[in-house]
Scaffold this motif. Structure first.
Motif, PDB file in Angstrom:
ATOM      1  N   ARG A 177       0.847  -1.199   0.000  1.00 34.76           N
ATOM      2  CA  ARG A 177       0.000   0.000   0.000  1.00 34.76           C
ATOM      3  C   ARG A 177       0.888   1.257   0.000  1.00 34.76           C
ATOM      4  NH1 ARG A 177      -3.978  -0.252   4.920  1.00 34.76           N
ATOM      5  NH2 ARG A 177      -2.128  -1.104   5.972  1.00 34.76           N
ATOM      6  N   MET A 178       1.556   1.458  -1.128  1.00 34.29           N
ATOM      7  CA  MET A 178       2.422   2.614  -1.297  1.00 34.29           C
ATOM      8  C   MET A 178       1.944   3.446  -2.480  1.00 34.29           C
ATOM      9  SD  MET A 178       6.149   0.881  -0.538  1.00 34.29           S
ATOM     10  CE  MET A 178       6.995   2.287  -1.214  1.00 34.29           C
ATOM     11  N   ALA A 179       2.067   4.768  -2.349  1.00 37.44           N
ATOM     12  CA  ALA A 179       1.626   5.682  -3.403  1.00 37.44           C
ATOM     13  C   ALA A 179       2.679   6.761  -3.618  1.00 37.44           C
ATOM     14  CB  ALA A 179       0.290   6.328  -3.030  1.00 37.44           C
ATOM     15  N   SER A 180       2.760   7.279  -4.847  1.00 31.42           N
ATOM     16  CA  SER A 180       3.647   8.397  -5.175  1.00 31.42           C
ATOM     17  C   SER A 180       2.797   9.596  -5.551  1.00 31.42           C
ATOM     18  CB  SER A 180       4.598   8.031  -6.319  1.00 31.42           C
ATOM     19  OG  SER A 180       3.888   7.598  -7.472  1.00 31.42           O
ATOM     20  N   VAL A 181       3.186  10.777  -5.049  1.00 35.41           N
ATOM     21  CA  VAL A 181       2.362  11.978  -5.190  1.00 35.41           C
ATOM     22  C   VAL A 181       3.254  13.184  -5.446  1.00 35.41           C
ATOM     23  CG1 VAL A 181       0.714  13.523  -4.049  1.00 35.41           C
ATOM     24  CG2 VAL A 181       0.615  11.054  -3.609  1.00 35.41           C
ATOM     25  N   GLY A 182       2.845  14.038  -6.389  1.00 36.48           N
ATOM     26  CA  GLY A 182       3.570  15.280  -6.605  1.00 36.48           C
ATOM     27  C   GLY A 182       2.934  16.138  -7.671  1.00 36.48           C
ATOM     28  N   PHE A 183       3.310  17.420  -7.667  1.00 37.38           N
ATOM     29  CA  PHE A 183       2.864  18.379  -8.664  1.00 37.38           C
ATOM     30  C   PHE A 183       4.074  18.990  -9.359  1.00 37.38           C
ATOM     31  CE2 PHE A 183      -0.998  17.819  -6.422  1.00 37.38           C
ATOM     32  CZ  PHE A 183      -2.046  18.347  -7.176  1.00 37.38           C
ATOM     33  N   SER A 184       3.927  19.311 -10.635  1.00 34.92           N
ATOM     34  CA  SER A 184       4.972  19.934 -11.444  1.00 34.92           C
ATOM     35  C   SER A 184       6.173  18.978 -11.550  1.00 34.92           C
ATOM     36  CB  SER A 184       5.355  21.293 -10.867  1.00 34.92           C
ATOM     37  OG  SER A 184       6.144  22.008 -11.773  1.00 34.92           O
ATOM     38  N   GLN A 185       7.386  19.415 -11.143  1.00 32.59           N
ATOM     39  CA  GLN A 185       8.493  18.452 -11.102  1.00 32.59           C
ATOM     40  C   GLN A 185       8.103  17.251 -10.267  1.00 32.59           C
ATOM     41  OE1 GLN A 185      13.085  19.082 -10.296  1.00 32.59           O
ATOM     42  NE2 GLN A 185      12.012  18.989  -8.335  1.00 32.59           N
ATOM     43  N   GLY A 186       7.398  17.486  -9.173  1.00 28.71           N
ATOM     44  CA  GLY A 186       6.948  16.387  -8.323  1.00 28.71           C
ATOM     45  C   GLY A 186       6.016  15.443  -9.050  1.00 28.71           C
TER      46      GLY A 186
END
Length: 327
Positions: A177-186
């Motif tokens: 139960r792992m997730a990756s999150v980000g905006f723009s470069q993220g």
């Protein structure tokens, strides 16, 4: 609503114009083998900040090229059993910010690891030595090297994978139960992390950077994030004699090719007035995702905080972590 790019119906079918290197998969297979051989030499130290229900600390590891890389780590306390985890990635030239911003996740029982990208405003070390332009920005760092493995963002993408592997191995984390999150470069790094690690059960990408470089250059919006593309040609290739090779090299980093590798559900945010990461470049990424996906469009918003987005992200991840299956 403002129109700074193609009409929405045209955007919905656009699939990018930047080239994909013929050896793209071999390039990243080789990179991941290099990562496998690296000893991360992890260390952890608690931070003096004390927050009810959360332990705050600093995770350090050694990435490719020997750089010491830093991530903030927040461990929920008072919960039984291994916890879901979110990997957070920040915007261009930024850092992992204050503990406060991540509290809604950590106090809801989700472990948080927030990477500091090498060579930017955080604590991570940048050890890359190259010839060529280092005047402004990281996109073009290494593009003139004979060895394509010298690209700056190659190392950053591998740092996201290393972080995912380390977090998955923590005794208080449920690696399923792992997730990756980000905006723009993220957003670009959230996609790259999911694509290269294969460990993310969910991905959230907001107006991702590093996408469809040819279209970015064609539009030529006045913004500092991609200004280095223009400067490269003005200062190092004024007659565009190396243009094809330049964009071919950047193709190893292009977020749209990473998007093709995603297999788990994706939540995607787009502002149609975005003059930093153009809408067409965002759609080039989104339209290549074959995994379950949902795009949330803000017609009047650009490259900025999108109202309601972070609350929606938190609730979406909490529902999934509790066993919900909504894409």
């Amino acid at each position: 609503m403002p129109q700074i790019d193609w009409p929405l119906e045209q955007l919905k079918t656009y699939r990018g114009k930047s080239p994909k290197p013929a050896d793209w998969q071999a390039y990243w297979d080789r990179a991941l083998k290099e990562l496998e051989a690296a000893d991360p030499a992890c260390t952890y130290e608690k931070d003096p900040v004390t927050v009810p229900g959360v332990e705050c600390g600093h995770l350090w590891f050694t990435g490719v090229g020997g750089a010491r890389v830093h991530a903030q780590l927040m461990r929920p306390t008072g919960f039984a059993g291994p916890r879901p985890a979110v990997l957070l990635f920040h915007g261009y030239e930024g850092h992992s910010h204050d503990w406060y911003e991540k509290l809604p996740f950590a106090q809801s029982g989700i472990a948080v690891a927030a990477l500091d990208v090498r060579g930017q405003a955080g604590l991570s070390q940048d050890t890359l030595q190259i010839t060529g332009s280092t005047f402004r920005g990281h996109i073009v760092r290494g593009v003139d090297e004979q060895d394509p493995d010298k690209l700056f963002f190659r190392n950053v993408y591998l740092d996201t994978v290393q972080l995912a592997r380390i977090v998955a191995g923590l005794e208080f984390v449920d690696e399923s139960r792992m997730a990756s999150v980000g905006f723009s470069q993220g957003g670009a790094l959230a996609i790259a992390c999911a694509a290269l690690s294969g460990q993310m059960g969910r991905t959230v990408a907001g107006y991702p950077f590093l996408a469809d470089f040819c279209r970015v250059r064609e539009l030529d919006y006045p913004n500092p994030a991609y200004d280095e593309l223009k400067l490269y040609f003005r200062l190092r290739d004024p007659r565009h004699e190396k243009e094809n090779g330049f964009f071919e090299r950047l193709g190893y980093l292009d977020t749209q090719w990473m998007a093709e590798k995603l297999t788990a559900p994706v939540l995607f945010y787009t502002g149609l007035a975005d003059m930093i990461c153009p809408p067409s470049c965002q759609f080039a990424v989104y339209n290549r995702i074959t995994a379950p996906k949902r795009q949330v469009i803000y017609p009047d918003y650009g490259h900025e905080l999108l109202p309601g987005a972070w609350q929606e992200i938190l609730l979406w991840l909490l529902e999934w972590a509790a066993g919900g299956q909504t894409p």
